[in-house]
Design a protein around this motif. Structure first.
Motif, PDB file in Angstrom:
ATOM      1  N   GLU A 282      10.588  -5.360  12.761  1.00 48.00           N
ATOM      2  CA  GLU A 282      11.701  -5.640  13.665  1.00 48.00           C
ATOM      3  C   GLU A 282      11.531  -4.688  14.834  1.00 48.00           C
ATOM      4  O   GLU A 282      12.079  -3.595  14.851  1.00 48.00           O
ATOM      5  CB  GLU A 282      13.032  -5.431  12.954  1.00 48.00           C
ATOM      6  N   GLY A 283      10.688  -5.085  15.784  1.00 50.69           N
ATOM      7  CA  GLY A 283      10.337  -4.192  16.880  1.00 50.69           C
ATOM      8  C   GLY A 283       9.708  -2.928  16.336  1.00 50.69           C
ATOM      9  O   GLY A 283       8.890  -2.975  15.418  1.00 50.69           O
ATOM     10  N   ASP A 284      10.109  -1.790  16.900  1.00 56.33           N
ATOM     11  CA  ASP A 284       9.617  -0.505  16.400  1.00 56.33           C
ATOM     12  C   ASP A 284      10.605   0.155  15.443  1.00 56.33           C
ATOM     13  O   ASP A 284      10.383   1.270  14.991  1.00 56.33           O
ATOM     14  CB  ASP A 284       9.351   0.446  17.575  1.00 56.33           C
ATOM     15  N   THR A 285      11.694  -0.552  15.149  1.00 60.29           N
ATOM     16  CA  THR A 285      12.769   0.038  14.355  1.00 60.29           C
ATOM     17  C   THR A 285      12.516  -0.046  12.858  1.00 60.29           C
ATOM     18  O   THR A 285      12.801   0.896  12.115  1.00 60.29           O
ATOM     19  CB  THR A 285      14.113  -0.645  14.681  1.00 60.29           C
ATOM     20  N   TYR A 286      11.959  -1.173  12.412  1.00 59.55           N
ATOM     21  CA  TYR A 286      11.760  -1.400  10.976  1.00 59.55           C
ATOM     22  C   TYR A 286      10.397  -2.043  10.781  1.00 59.55           C
ATOM     23  O   TYR A 286      10.080  -3.063  11.389  1.00 59.55           O
ATOM     24  CB  TYR A 286      12.856  -2.307  10.435  1.00 59.55           C
ATOM     25  N   ARG A 287       9.586  -1.412   9.926  1.00 60.65           N
ATOM     26  CA  ARG A 287       8.255  -1.948   9.659  1.00 60.65           C
ATOM     27  C   ARG A 287       7.981  -1.974   8.158  1.00 60.65           C
ATOM     28  O   ARG A 287       8.339  -1.030   7.445  1.00 60.65           O
ATOM     29  CB  ARG A 287       7.177  -1.095  10.350  1.00 60.65           C
ATOM     30  N   VAL A 288       7.343  -3.025   7.715  1.00 63.68           N
ATOM     31  CA  VAL A 288       6.868  -3.116   6.338  1.00 63.68           C
ATOM     32  C   VAL A 288       5.349  -2.956   6.394  1.00 63.68           C
ATOM     33  O   VAL A 288       4.649  -3.751   7.027  1.00 63.68           O
ATOM     34  CB  VAL A 288       7.244  -4.456   5.685  1.00 63.68           C
ATOM     35  N   VAL A 289       4.863  -1.899   5.759  1.00 65.62           N
ATOM     36  CA  VAL A 289       3.451  -1.548   5.819  1.00 65.62           C
ATOM     37  C   VAL A 289       2.756  -1.930   4.517  1.00 65.62           C
ATOM     38  O   VAL A 289       3.274  -1.681   3.425  1.00 65.62           O
ATOM     39  CB  VAL A 289       3.292  -0.024   6.079  1.00 65.62           C
ATOM     40  N   ASP A 290       1.600  -2.523   4.630  1.00 66.00           N
ATOM     41  CA  ASP A 290       0.793  -2.870   3.466  1.00 66.00           C
ATOM     42  C   ASP A 290       0.290  -1.607   2.786  1.00 66.00           C
ATOM     43  O   ASP A 290      -0.344  -0.762   3.421  1.00 66.00           O
ATOM     44  CB  ASP A 290      -0.392  -3.738   3.909  1.00 66.00           C
ATOM     45  N   TYR A 291       0.602  -1.467   1.505  1.00 65.26           N
ATOM     46  CA  TYR A 291       0.116  -0.331   0.722  1.00 65.26           C
ATOM     47  C   TYR A 291      -0.548  -0.857  -0.540  1.00 65.26           C
ATOM     48  O   TYR A 291       0.012  -1.713  -1.238  1.00 65.26           O
ATOM     49  CB  TYR A 291       1.268   0.611   0.348  1.00 65.26           C
ATOM     50  N   GLN A 292      -1.742  -0.362  -0.813  1.00 62.94           N
ATOM     51  CA  GLN A 292      -2.472  -0.778  -2.012  1.00 62.94           C
ATOM     52  C   GLN A 292      -3.018   0.466  -2.711  1.00 62.94           C
ATOM     53  O   GLN A 292      -3.813   1.208  -2.115  1.00 62.94           O
ATOM     54  CB  GLN A 292      -3.619  -1.716  -1.643  1.00 62.94           C
ATOM     55  N   GLU A 293      -2.602   0.682  -3.928  1.00 58.72           N
ATOM     56  CA  GLU A 293      -3.002   1.893  -4.652  1.00 58.72           C
ATOM     57  C   GLU A 293      -4.523   2.013  -4.773  1.00 58.72           C
ATOM     58  O   GLU A 293      -5.080   3.100  -4.585  1.00 58.72           O
ATOM     59  CB  GLU A 293      -2.379   1.910  -6.042  1.00 58.72           C
ATOM     60  N   MET A 294      -5.197   0.918  -5.062  1.00 57.23           N
ATOM     61  CA  MET A 294      -6.646   0.979  -5.223  1.00 57.23           C
ATOM     62  C   MET A 294      -7.334   1.421  -3.937  1.00 57.23           C
ATOM     63  O   MET A 294      -8.313   2.161  -3.957  1.00 57.23           O
ATOM     64  CB  MET A 294      -7.193  -0.373  -5.680  1.00 57.23           C
ATOM     65  N   ARG A 295      -6.823   0.983  -2.807  1.00 58.37           N
ATOM     66  CA  ARG A 295      -7.414   1.349  -1.519  1.00 58.37           C
ATOM     67  C   ARG A 295      -6.910   2.703  -1.036  1.00 58.37           C
ATOM     68  O   ARG A 295      -7.702   3.549  -0.590  1.00 58.37           O
ATOM     69  CB  ARG A 295      -7.080   0.280  -0.473  1.00 58.37           C
ATOM     70  N   ASP A 296      -5.605   2.913  -1.121  1.00 57.92           N
ATOM     71  CA  ASP A 296      -4.991   4.066  -0.460  1.00 57.92           C
ATOM     72  C   ASP A 296      -4.951   5.328  -1.313  1.00 57.92           C
ATOM     73  O   ASP A 296      -4.631   6.404  -0.806  1.00 57.92           O
ATOM     74  CB  ASP A 296      -3.582   3.697   0.015  1.00 57.92           C
ATOM     75  N   ILE A 297      -5.290   5.210  -2.587  1.00 55.76           N
ATOM     76  CA  ILE A 297      -5.476   6.391  -3.442  1.00 55.76           C
ATOM     77  C   ILE A 297      -6.902   6.422  -3.979  1.00 55.76           C
ATOM     78  O   ILE A 297      -7.688   7.304  -3.663  1.00 55.76           O
ATOM     79  CB  ILE A 297      -4.463   6.439  -4.611  1.00 55.76           C
ATOM     80  N   ASN A 298      -7.233   5.432  -4.780  1.00 53.16           N
ATOM     81  CA  ASN A 298      -8.522   5.465  -5.476  1.00 53.16           C
ATOM     82  C   ASN A 298      -9.726   5.456  -4.549  1.00 53.16           C
ATOM     83  O   ASN A 298     -10.713   6.160  -4.804  1.00 53.16           O
ATOM     84  CB  ASN A 298      -8.604   4.289  -6.457  1.00 53.16           C
ATOM     85  N   ALA A 299      -9.671   4.679  -3.480  1.00 55.54           N
ATOM     86  CA  ALA A 299     -10.808   4.623  -2.559  1.00 55.54           C
ATOM     87  C   ALA A 299     -10.758   5.732  -1.514  1.00 55.54           C
ATOM     88  O   ALA A 299     -11.763   6.010  -0.857  1.00 55.54           O
ATOM     89  CB  ALA A 299     -10.845   3.259  -1.862  1.00 55.54           C
ATOM     90  N   ARG A 300      -9.635   6.372  -1.383  1.00 54.27           N
ATOM     91  CA  ARG A 300      -9.459   7.435  -0.380  1.00 54.27           C
ATOM     92  C   ARG A 300      -9.750   8.816  -0.958  1.00 54.27           C
ATOM     93  O   ARG A 300     -10.241   9.704  -0.257  1.00 54.27           O
ATOM     94  CB  ARG A 300      -8.029   7.377   0.156  1.00 54.27           C
TER      95      ARG A 300
END
Length: 280
Positions: A32-50
């Motif tokens: 919703e503009g810059d006020t509200y954002r839903v961000v894609d988060y994936q545990e396998m990518r954002d923890i395990n691969a990081r």
């Protein structure tokens, strides 16, 4: 990798980039503009691969440990008591001061751990050091009035050393009780240029606080599967701020499928701080 970018007036204070390509938000699922954002988060990518060791040690490319040269473990003796804290960057004449307040069971050490939480604490340390700022990670006695008084006294001390600095307080989990306590403190509220609630709680009293009346920017980062502080309740509180004042500088980032610690790992410090520095 998608990342929302913001344009600022030339006169606005902004932080220079630091590893933006690594720390930018993954795909924005909705907004919703810059006020509200839903961000894609994936545990396998954002923890395990990081991480080299999941949740314990991020891959080396995410960190620059040379910043430890300007990191000190200090004890400040004040009327409210001795306050142990880490300070990273310029103790005097800082352009901006950022504090991180840990949650239940944490300590000042959490906020300067270079390798946990995907290297995100190392990033804020480097952002402050590279931009003439100061980063503080303190211990405090509790999450009540005494803790608020201690953090407020710490802010007073460093604000006196850097009278031109804008001050942002980031609160993880239960540390949010201190953020809201500072918002209610008339003296502390005058010093604030932003509050960041990371996987944290809400406080309906904020709508009557000196910080709300002063228009202090507020950022919420919340995992959609947070078992401690339900995302629906935090979103409802966020909506209540905008209902009270539709132009209020508040932002919400929802990390879809993220849990309690996800916002500490995934929140884009530079994106959030640049918005706050421009807004307040």
């Amino acid at each position: 990798m998608a990342c929302a970018t913001l344009a600022f007036p030339a006169s606005a204070q902004t932080l220079a980039p630091y590893k933006d390509d690594l720390f930018a938000y993954p795909a924005i699922l909705s907004s919703e503009g810059d006020t509200y954002r839903v961000v894609d988060y994936q545990e396998m990518r954002d923890i395990n691969a990081r991480d080299q060791v999941p949740e314990r040690r991020v891959q080396g490319k995410y960190v620059s440990t040379g910043v430890r040269k300007v990191q000190q473990d200090l004890v400040l003796k004040l009327d409210v008591g001795d306050i142990r804290h880490f300070a990273v960057g310029k103790a005097e004449g800082a352009s901006v001061i950022v504090l991180y307040l840990h949650g239940q069971g944490g300590s000042r050490k959490q906020g300067v751990d270079d390798f946990t939480f995907g290297g995100n604490f190392n990033r804020i340390k480097n952002l402050m050091a590279a931009n003439g700022g100061l980063y503080l990670s303190p211990d405090f006695s509790d999450f009540g009035d005494k803790g608020v008084a201690e953090v407020a006294a710490l802010i007073d001390h460093y604000a006196a050393q850097s009278p031109g600095a804008k001050i942002v307080v980031a609160c993880g989990s239960m540390g949010g009780a201190l953020c809201w306590g500072l918002a209610r403190d008339a003296r502390a509220a005058k010093r604030l240029s932003g509050l960041m609630l990371l996987g944290s709680l809400w406080d309906d009293g904020f709508l009557k606080s000196p910080a709300f009346k002063a228009g202090v920017p507020v950022f919420f980062g919340q995992g959609s599967k947070d078992p401690v502080f339900p995302v629906d309740k935090q979103q409802a509180f966020f909506r209540s701020i905008l209902a009270k004042n539709k132009g209020y500088p508040a932002r919400f980032v929802r990390f879809e499928t993220g849990t309690h610690g996800t916002p500490i790992r995934m929140t884009d410090w530079r994106d959030t701080l640049n918005w706050m520095l421009q807004a307040k």
